[in-house]
Design a protein around this motif. Structure first.
Motif, mmCIF file in Angstrom:
data_model
loop_
_atom_site.group_PDB
_atom_site.id
_atom_site.type_symbol
_atom_site.label_atom_id
_atom_site.label_comp_id
_atom_site.label_asym_id
_atom_site.label_seq_id
_atom_site.Cartn_x
_atom_site.Cartn_y
_atom_site.Cartn_z
ATOM 1 N N SER A 66 60.618 -20.823 -3.665
ATOM 2 C CA SER A 66 61.516 -20.622 -2.535
ATOM 3 C C SER A 66 62.322 -21.885 -2.264
ATOM 4 O O SER A 66 61.778 -22.993 -2.293
ATOM 5 C CB SER A 66 60.706 -20.246 -1.291
ATOM 6 O OG SER A 66 61.541 -20.070 -0.178
ATOM 7 N N GLU A 78 64.004 -19.608 4.588
ATOM 8 C CA GLU A 78 64.279 -19.409 3.169
ATOM 9 C C GLU A 78 65.751 -19.048 2.959
ATOM 10 O O GLU A 78 66.279 -18.166 3.629
ATOM 11 C CB GLU A 78 63.393 -18.291 2.630
ATOM 12 C CG GLU A 78 63.606 -17.982 1.159
ATOM 13 C CD GLU A 78 62.768 -16.796 0.735
ATOM 14 O OE1 GLU A 78 61.612 -17.035 0.338
ATOM 15 O OE2 GLU A 78 63.255 -15.663 0.832
ATOM 16 N N THR A 81 65.456 -17.485 -3.457
ATOM 17 C CA THR A 81 64.221 -17.518 -4.226
ATOM 18 C C THR A 81 64.558 -17.504 -5.710
ATOM 19 O O THR A 81 65.611 -17.002 -6.122
ATOM 20 C CB THR A 81 63.307 -16.329 -3.896
ATOM 21 O OG1 THR A 81 64.050 -15.105 -4.035
ATOM 22 C CG2 THR A 81 62.762 -16.428 -2.486
ATOM 23 N N GLN A 106 56.189 -20.242 -3.537
ATOM 24 C CA GLN A 106 55.957 -19.223 -2.523
ATOM 25 C C GLN A 106 54.872 -18.238 -2.951
ATOM 26 O O GLN A 106 54.063 -17.805 -2.138
ATOM 27 C CB GLN A 106 57.275 -18.482 -2.270
ATOM 28 C CG GLN A 106 57.266 -17.471 -1.169
ATOM 29 C CD GLN A 106 58.606 -16.763 -1.113
ATOM 30 O OE1 GLN A 106 58.863 -15.890 -1.938
ATOM 31 N NE2 GLN A 106 59.450 -17.136 -0.185
ATOM 32 N N TRP A 164 62.224 -7.864 0.028
ATOM 33 C CA TRP A 164 61.512 -9.053 -0.421
ATOM 34 C C TRP A 164 60.296 -8.673 -1.251
ATOM 35 O O TRP A 164 60.009 -9.279 -2.281
ATOM 36 C CB TRP A 164 61.105 -9.891 0.792
ATOM 37 C CG TRP A 164 60.667 -11.277 0.445
ATOM 38 C CD1 TRP A 164 61.419 -12.411 0.453
ATOM 39 C CD2 TRP A 164 59.357 -11.666 0.028
ATOM 40 N NE1 TRP A 164 60.660 -13.488 0.064
ATOM 41 C CE2 TRP A 164 59.388 -13.054 -0.203
ATOM 42 C CE3 TRP A 164 58.165 -10.981 -0.165
ATOM 43 C CZ2 TRP A 164 58.281 -13.774 -0.622
ATOM 44 C CZ3 TRP A 164 57.050 -11.692 -0.601
ATOM 45 C CH2 TRP A 164 57.120 -13.071 -0.816
ATOM 46 N N THR A 168 59.681 -9.598 -5.212
ATOM 47 C CA THR A 168 58.497 -10.362 -5.605
ATOM 48 C C THR A 168 57.710 -9.635 -6.682
ATOM 49 O O THR A 168 57.247 -10.242 -7.656
ATOM 50 C CB THR A 168 57.618 -10.637 -4.384
ATOM 51 O OG1 THR A 168 58.372 -11.366 -3.409
ATOM 52 C CG2 THR A 168 56.394 -11.447 -4.768
ATOM 53 N N MET A 187 59.140 -16.924 5.618
ATOM 54 C CA MET A 187 60.225 -16.728 4.661
ATOM 55 C C MET A 187 61.340 -15.838 5.225
ATOM 56 O O MET A 187 62.511 -16.028 4.920
ATOM 57 C CB MET A 187 59.690 -16.117 3.371
ATOM 58 C CG MET A 187 58.748 -17.031 2.593
ATOM 59 S SD MET A 187 59.469 -18.646 2.176
ATOM 60 C CE MET A 187 58.767 -19.693 3.441
#
Length: 245
Positions: A66, A78, A81, A106, A164, A168, A187
């Protein structure tokens, strides 16, 4: 930060897991590999500080790094990323001054690392392949930064949280990963109570499950329908960037 004892030579498979490295011709990738070492990305590790020097660059294989802005008063937000699609240390490629953000791990994972000095040298000598791939990644970062700014202003916490989590999972190459609600709240720049409420809703709807710091995506299609279109926009920008390289 990794120590010398943690570093290992990358395998051929690891070299291809990062999209920048995977886009290189085999001969260029093998030349670059002489300066690369595999290292674990440990949760919370700071890879460089805002205003400091960047001594190493990192090509993530799995995990999420991040870029976080310090807004003062113990407030950190944030701004972007980086996962397996890119490199941590873009200011080195751009020849810019000290970074304006902190880079921290992160979601734990693994990366290939090399010195900033060797990276600058290899960009100049690898027949333009590395430079072209880095230019494509720079464009991806511009898209992500623009989308993040617009997303934070116009989309609700539920949409941003879903986005998010999907991003991820893509970067982890699996549908479950370790993540605390406290960290996710930081974040997203919201209160933990807000994240807890949204996570509870998504779990009740069968989109995710959450237990002891581990989040699992149970229904990707359902979760995608609750995300904003920023997820698809950034995902498509990544695909377009390396298409044909």
């Amino acid at each position: 930060m990794a120590t010398g004892d943690d570093l290992m030579q990358p395998t051929a498979d690891e070299l291809r897991r990062n999209l920048i490295l995977g886009a290189l011709a085999p001969v260029e990738r093998n030349r670059l590999a002489r300066h690369l070492r595999a290292v674990d990305l440990k949760l919370g590790s700071v890879l460089y500080e805002a205003g400091g020097s960047i001594d190493q660059v990192y090509f993530p294989l799995i995990g999420v790094v991040s870029l976080v802005a310090d807004l003062g008063g113990d407030t950190f937000v944030e701004v972007a990323t980086i996962g397996h699609e890119g490199m941590v240390g873009l200011p080195v490629f751009l020849g810019a001054g000290p970074p304006a953000e902190r880079a921290s791990v992160q979601v734990a994972g693994r990366a290939l690392t090399m010195s900033a000095e060797h990276f600058r040298h290899d960009v100049a000598v690898l027949d333009g392949g590395l430079q072209l791939a880095m230019q494509r990644f720079t464009q991806v970062m511009f898209v992500q930064l623009a989308r993040n700014a617009a997303c934070d202003r116009t989309h609700n916490i539920r949409q941003r949280c879903a986005r998010w989590l999907l991003m991820t999972a893509d970067r982890m190459r699996r549908e479950s990963f370790d993540l605390t609600q406290e960290f996710l709240a930081q974040m997203l720049g919201v209160r933990r109570a807000s994240v807890s409420e949204v996570a509870g809703e998504l779990q009740a709807e069968g989109c995710i499950s959450y237990r002891r710091g581990t989040i699992a995506i149970e229904d990707r299609e359902a979760l995608s329908s609750r995300s904003c279109d920023c997820y698809a926009a950034v995902r498509d920008a990544v695909r377009a960037a390396y298409d044909g390289l």
